[in-house]
Design an enzyme around this catalytic site. Sequence first.
Site, mmCIF file in Angstrom:
data_model
loop_
_atom_site.group_PDB
_atom_site.id
_atom_site.type_symbol
_atom_site.label_atom_id
_atom_site.label_comp_id
_atom_site.label_asym_id
_atom_site.label_seq_id
_atom_site.Cartn_x
_atom_site.Cartn_y
_atom_site.Cartn_z
ATOM 1 N N LYS A 1 46.323 51.817 47.693
ATOM 2 C CA LYS A 1 46.703 50.555 47.032
ATOM 3 C C LYS A 1 48.117 50.720 46.492
ATOM 4 O O LYS A 1 48.538 51.829 46.180
ATOM 5 C CB LYS A 1 45.739 50.248 45.876
ATOM 6 C CG LYS A 1 45.699 48.794 45.499
ATOM 7 C CD LYS A 1 44.785 48.035 46.428
ATOM 8 C CE LYS A 1 44.725 46.560 46.089
ATOM 9 N NZ LYS A 1 43.706 45.888 46.898
HETATM 10 P P1 NAD Z 1 46.083 35.513 44.839
HETATM 11 O O1 NAD Z 1 47.283 35.989 44.122
HETATM 12 O O2 NAD Z 1 46.254 34.828 46.143
HETATM 13 O O3 NAD Z 1 45.214 34.552 43.881
HETATM 14 C C1 NAD Z 1 44.775 34.949 42.627
HETATM 15 C C2 NAD Z 1 44.146 33.750 41.938
HETATM 16 O O4 NAD Z 1 43.546 34.164 40.710
HETATM 17 C C3 NAD Z 1 45.151 32.654 41.556
HETATM 18 O O5 NAD Z 1 44.558 31.387 41.701
HETATM 19 C C4 NAD Z 1 45.427 32.942 40.071
HETATM 20 O O6 NAD Z 1 45.869 31.796 39.379
HETATM 21 C C5 NAD Z 1 44.053 33.375 39.633
HETATM 22 N N1 NAD Z 1 44.064 34.214 38.421
HETATM 23 C C6 NAD Z 1 44.870 35.263 38.142
HETATM 24 N N2 NAD Z 1 44.577 35.752 36.928
HETATM 25 C C7 NAD Z 1 43.552 35.003 36.441
HETATM 26 C C8 NAD Z 1 42.808 35.017 35.244
HETATM 27 N N3 NAD Z 1 43.052 35.915 34.293
HETATM 28 N N4 NAD Z 1 41.813 34.097 35.087
HETATM 29 C C9 NAD Z 1 41.550 33.181 36.044
HETATM 30 N N5 NAD Z 1 42.229 33.126 37.206
HETATM 31 C C10 NAD Z 1 43.214 34.019 37.397
HETATM 32 O O7 NAD Z 1 45.140 36.829 45.005
HETATM 33 P P2 NAD Z 1 43.987 37.058 46.082
HETATM 34 O O8 NAD Z 1 44.587 37.736 47.255
HETATM 35 O O9 NAD Z 1 43.210 35.823 46.241
HETATM 36 O O10 NAD Z 1 43.106 38.173 45.342
HETATM 37 C C11 NAD Z 1 42.123 37.818 44.380
HETATM 38 C C12 NAD Z 1 41.199 38.999 44.179
HETATM 39 O O11 NAD Z 1 40.567 39.340 45.414
HETATM 40 C C13 NAD Z 1 41.859 40.292 43.690
HETATM 41 O O12 NAD Z 1 40.951 41.004 42.866
HETATM 42 C C14 NAD Z 1 42.070 41.064 44.975
HETATM 43 O O13 NAD Z 1 42.184 42.462 44.763
HETATM 44 C C15 NAD Z 1 40.794 40.714 45.702
HETATM 45 N N6 NAD Z 1 40.849 40.884 47.154
HETATM 46 C C16 NAD Z 1 41.819 40.277 47.896
HETATM 47 C C17 NAD Z 1 41.817 40.435 49.260
HETATM 48 C C18 NAD Z 1 42.813 39.706 50.149
HETATM 49 O O14 NAD Z 1 42.650 39.777 51.367
HETATM 50 N N7 NAD Z 1 43.793 39.023 49.627
HETATM 51 C C19 NAD Z 1 40.857 41.247 49.884
HETATM 52 C C20 NAD Z 1 39.877 41.851 49.099
HETATM 53 C C21 NAD Z 1 39.892 41.660 47.731
#
Ligand code: NAD
Length: 448
Positions: free
Chosen positions: A137
């Site tokens: 990561k």
């Molecule tokens: P992103 O940046 O595209 O979106 C994050 C979202 O969460 C946004 O809408 C933001 O406003 C919201 N957010 C951030 N902090 C917040 C809070 N304190 N309270 C409420 N909402 C909040 O990120 P993403 O890629 O969608 O990732 C989201 C989660 O999924 C993370 O934990 C990431 O590690 C996990 N994840 C992502 C992927 C991927 O393919 N992108 C894969 C596996 C896991």
Amino acid sequence: MRKVAKASDVSGVPHNPPLSVTPVGAPEVERQAGAVDPLEMAQYQLKVAAERLNLSQNMFNMLRRFERVVTFCFPVRMDDGRIELFQGYRVLHNTSRGPGKGGIRYSPAVDVNEIAALAMWMTWKCAVVDIPFGGAKGGVCCDPRQMSHTEIERLTRRYTFELSPFIGPDLDVPAPDMNTNEQTMAWMMDTYSMGKGVTVLGAVTGKPLVLGGSYGRTQATGRGVLHVIAEAMKRLKMKTRNARIVVQGFGNVGRNVALIAQQEYGMKVIGVGDQYGAIVNPKGINVDDLAAYVDRTGRIPGYREGDPISSQELLEVECDILVPAAVENQITVVNADRIKCRIVAEAANGPTTPEADEILRRRGILILPDILTNAGGVTVSYFEWVQDLQSFFWTEDQVNEQLKKIMVRGFERVWGLAETEKCDLRTAALMIGVRTVAEATERRGLYP
Ligand code: NAD
């Protein structure tokens, strides 16, 4: 001051000292009440699995440490001519089963412990769905909301340049995570390739289609989450049609969970939130329309077809399925008693603390653990890497069909082990992940 509720404060939870200290000069991260340092959370989970698996002390010691922790401070010229310094990280947890794999996160909350925990979770996740990668990561402590497009580009390029000796298709393959996207990956691929003098498509995944990206990658994590939810609902004899679902986070993962839940499973999305606030509507929210609104305004609050509530209240809305799809530490001792759903599907990494996990389990709420539930992203990243290495690309149907096979197989393995071991799904998933990596490490043997 770092404010962290230690996992060790909870009776029965053994203390594991943090592996690394915050690098000199790096910004310190504040965590809210009830929050647990993610690295302590990850190491506690490893300990639970290791005890059940009777892992040797040697193996446990190897798996709880990290192969490589790169931390560096780098300068970026801002639009107004100022030079700002940023702290960057890339952690490689374990590469016994293949090159490192894991996202890049841009956030003011990024620190070395968070990145290390996420790297360890990636190791188990790849093993649970049986794809040949290790766990890694990366991230930069920054606030992209305060930065222009060109500043983010310069930050990405300098970060990638500094990381270039440590990443690559055979070594460690980054992907998007919070606040990074296809464009970030395009800049990373370009910067890495410039240094090599050739275009290296397989250096990162999650790229745009025109640059060796894969069909289905953007939706993959959300689609995988729904495969796991649907399998769990079958076991619980719940109907997906009209099931009430609440999604926290409306980025890459949350938005696609909400869209696919509504459009492909006929679920009713009754609550959605982001970092600015949330809305609730018991009649169901039109997710397509909300997505168009968020594209225009950048945030959920203000959307008229729902009543405004806070991000924390959103988690307590009564529903069938609650999907935390934002950040760690959202369901903690502080609110676990007030969660009112049948299933928590962890689309985010580490959204539930070990103490909250215990409370939810006691209350009969089924938790679909992150290292299984959100594995769809890394699975299609694997497909992208394979396509890039072979320069031979698949159709969207091929991608989605293979994704479904891998997610359903992963779910069945975890569900099956939970039944034979009479344990919860998180423990079962961790046991599969840890056992697979331990076996691989054992079979490789120790060099020299
Ligand atoms: P992103 O940046 O595209 O979106 C994050 C979202 O969460 C946004 O809408 C933001 O406003 C919201 N957010 C951030 N902090 C917040 C809070 N304190 N309270 C409420 N909402 C909040 O990120 P993403 O890629 O969608 O990732 C989201 C989660 O999924 C993370 O934990 C990431 O590690 C996990 N994840 C992502 C992927 C991927 O393919 N992108 C894969 C596996 C896991």
